[in-house]
Design an enzyme around this catalytic site. Structure first.
Site, mmCIF file in Angstrom:
data_model
loop_
_atom_site.group_PDB
_atom_site.id
_atom_site.type_symbol
_atom_site.label_atom_id
_atom_site.label_comp_id
_atom_site.label_asym_id
_atom_site.label_seq_id
_atom_site.Cartn_x
_atom_site.Cartn_y
_atom_site.Cartn_z
ATOM 1 N N HIS A 262 0.836 -1.208 0.000
ATOM 2 C CA HIS A 262 0.000 0.000 0.000
ATOM 3 C C HIS A 262 0.872 1.260 0.000
ATOM 4 O O HIS A 262 0.743 2.122 -0.874
ATOM 5 C CB HIS A 262 -0.924 -0.020 1.228
ATOM 6 C CG HIS A 262 -1.840 1.158 1.299
ATOM 7 N ND1 HIS A 262 -3.178 1.064 0.965
ATOM 8 C CD2 HIS A 262 -1.629 2.452 1.626
ATOM 9 C CE1 HIS A 262 -3.741 2.255 1.100
ATOM 10 N NE2 HIS A 262 -2.827 3.118 1.503
ATOM 11 N N GLU A 263 1.757 1.340 0.986
ATOM 12 C CA GLU A 263 2.560 2.563 1.115
ATOM 13 C C GLU A 263 3.560 2.689 -0.038
ATOM 14 O O GLU A 263 3.836 3.796 -0.491
ATOM 15 C CB GLU A 263 3.267 2.604 2.467
ATOM 16 C CG GLU A 263 2.327 2.571 3.683
ATOM 17 C CD GLU A 263 1.250 3.651 3.688
ATOM 18 O OE1 GLU A 263 1.480 4.753 3.135
ATOM 19 O OE2 GLU A 263 0.160 3.391 4.239
ATOM 20 N N HIS A 266 1.923 4.499 -2.771
ATOM 21 C CA HIS A 266 1.982 5.959 -2.600
ATOM 22 C C HIS A 266 3.385 6.476 -2.937
ATOM 23 O O HIS A 266 3.550 7.499 -3.596
ATOM 24 C CB HIS A 266 1.680 6.318 -1.142
ATOM 25 C CG HIS A 266 0.230 6.230 -0.764
ATOM 26 N ND1 HIS A 266 -0.756 6.915 -1.428
ATOM 27 C CD2 HIS A 266 -0.403 5.542 0.232
ATOM 28 C CE1 HIS A 266 -1.940 6.664 -0.847
ATOM 29 N NE2 HIS A 266 -1.754 5.825 0.150
ATOM 30 N N GLU A 292 -4.584 7.565 -3.639
ATOM 31 C CA GLU A 292 -5.039 6.299 -3.076
ATOM 32 C C GLU A 292 -5.269 5.255 -4.173
ATOM 33 O O GLU A 292 -5.206 4.049 -3.914
ATOM 34 C CB GLU A 292 -6.312 6.549 -2.259
ATOM 35 C CG GLU A 292 -6.644 5.489 -1.249
ATOM 36 C CD GLU A 292 -5.661 5.370 -0.076
ATOM 37 O OE1 GLU A 292 -4.829 6.278 0.114
ATOM 38 O OE2 GLU A 292 -5.724 4.363 0.629
HETATM 39 ZN ZN ZN Z 1 -3.206 5.215 1.529
#
Ligand code: ZN
Length: 493
Positions: A262-263, A266, A292
């Site tokens: 997830h990170e 980003h 996101e």
């Molecule tokens: Zn996020």
């Protein structure tokens, strides 16, 4: 370009660089607060952040810049420069409506309330939290009124995170999502629960795996670093310094892996912003929903596929030879895709996750309209969770107080998570139209085609295009729930 415009452009570029440096410096102080600062530093750090917020605001609204912008609008600018001026105007217009005292008061109120939240949550003390949240919500309502006195108060706050989005446009999207998720949630509840047997997954191995995984998907470790925090997050401080955190539980390995994907999603976005936009208004994503979309794509479309667990299992065996003994990739995949309504948003599976967002969205709209008082939050929360997910939270700590967002003044932020899920699914479909089955790439550990696709269609544009336009061009689709529901049906149906 006439000479006057060249001189004006230089001054304008200097101004953009100053604004961008102040923002990056504040981001680094916040990173440090969450990862390294000793508890006694909280008060001093709150002053520093409030001062930087005030300086950033003062610079943003600097009156001379109006003349510069007026000159530049008459000049012949290329498309990139014109977009920089347009976004500068947007930022200035928003900032001009907010008095500096309000900006400083908000920054201080947020620091104080985050501090109290950290202490009150483990004690399950909603009254203590409410005492700081109440004045903060009042300030947020003042902020909304200052930004747009006539409109829906919520929209003024939402606009900071998702420019142009409105509550009235989100409501039907959420309604359709609720309707179409219901049968998937019901079907998943029929399946037997599955959990990995508790074994020890040492943190040192988890961090080493985090680094390896991040690097495999394309994270540039020379231009970033990874640390640990209770709530994972990513900071793009400035070009060449993009950091993210993961969380590690020695009792299970999956939370760390999904957090890293997830990170890293980003962080890859931040690392993919174009050099030509460095220290300008365009060196950013156009919205949090766009941001996101990247994290959710890597976390859910890559990281919850059976192929991903087949690919990552050998690395896990290297880092955790004992814990992995007798575990098959299919077991890891089952554990990573278990659907069970949970009272905790960050522990929620992909299917029920967005119902948590619906709950927060409904409550925030009511709070900002003044239809709901802070003291009535626990009741509204418990009633909403029951209605949407059929659960009661075990406590306020794991109910209304579970997220840091409200404590940090982030009202209007949650819907961007759902927008991210919807865009991620549309991007995954568009990728497959161009490059074939995503899982086949993941199976071979070939992540470059997906990263290149995202660099080309999303990252390299920075903030030059608004999110709806960026995504329309990237995916050939209008925002909708079809791709997301199709993805869930294929994975969980
Ligand atoms: Zn996020």
């Amino acid at each position: 370009v006439p000479e006057l415009a060249v001189a004006s452009w230089t001054r304008f570029a200097d101004w953009m660089a100053t604004v961008s440096d102040l923002r990056g410096a504040a981001a680094l102080l916040r990173w440090d607060r969450e990862t390294a600062m000793p508890p006694a530093g909280a008060e001093g750090r709150a002053h520093q952040l409030a001062t930087l917020a005030a300086l950033h605001h003062r610079e943003l609204v600097r009156p001379e810049v109006d003349d510069l912008i007026a000159e530049l609008e008459g000049a012949e600018l290329d498309a990139h420069q014109a977009a920089m001026v347009r976004e500068a105007e947007r930022d200035r217009e928003r900032a001009t409506r907010l008095p500096e005292e309000l900006v400083r008061a908000l920054s201080e109120a947020c620091s104080r309330s985050v501090d109290v939240w950290h202490e009150a949550r483990p004690r399950n003390d909603f009254a203590a939290f409410a005492a700081v949240l109440e004045p903060l919500v009042e300030l947020k309502r003042e902020e909304a009124a200052a930004l747009d006195g006539d409109g829906e108060p919520y929209d003024a706050l939402l606009d900071e995170f998702e420019p142009g989005a409105r509550a009235a446009d989100l409501e039907p999207v959420f309604a359709e999502l609720r309707l179409r998720l219901a049968p998937l949630v019901a079907a998943a509840a029929e399946r037997p629960a599955f959990e990995l047997r508790r074994r020890r997954w040492p943190a040192s191995g988890q961090l080493a795996l985090a680094r390896e995984l991040a690097s495999a998907v394309g994270f540039d470790g020379r231009a970033g670093l990874i640390a640990e925090s209770a709530h994972p997050f990513t900071n793009g401080n400035h070009r060449g310094d993009v950091r993210f955190t993961t969380r590690m539980d020695e009792g299970e390995p999956i939370g760390n892996i999904t957090a890293v994907l997830h990170e890293a999603g980003h962080a890859l976005y931040e690392q993919g912003l174009p050099e030509a936009y460095e220290r300008t208004t365009l060196y950013d994503a156009p919205s949090l929903g766009a941001h996101e979309s990247q994290s959710r794509l890597w976390e859910n479309h890559v990281g919850r596929s059976p192929a991903f667990w087949r690919w990552v299992a050998p690395a896990m065996r290297r880092h955790f030879p004992e814990a992995m003994d007798g575990l098959e990739p299919a077991d890891l995949h089952r554990a990573a895709t278990l659907v069970r309504p949970s009272p905790i948003r960050v522990a929620a599976d992909e299917v029920t996750y967005n119902l948590h967002i619906v709950l927060r969205f409904e409550i925030e709209v009511a709070l900002m309209r003044g239809d709901l008082a802070v003291r009535d939050l626990p009741g509204a929360w418990d009633e909403g969770l029951e209605r949407l997910l059929g659960l009661r939270p075990p406590s306020d700590a794991d109910g209304v107080m579970q997220d840091i967002h409200w404590a940090d003044g982030l009202i209007g932020y949650f819907p961007t998570y759902t927008l991210g899920n919807l865009y991620a699914a549309q991007l995954a479909e568009a990728f497959e139209e161009r490059h074939g089955d995503l899982e086949a790439h993941v199976e071979r550990g070939e992540f470059a085609p997906l990263l290149d696709f995202l660099r080309e269609r999303v990252h390299r544009h920075g903030r030059r295009l608004g999110t709806p336009e960026l995504m329309r061009r990237a995916t050939g689709r209008e925002l909708g729930v079809d791709a997301f529901v199709a993805h869930l049906t294929a994975a969980y149906g």
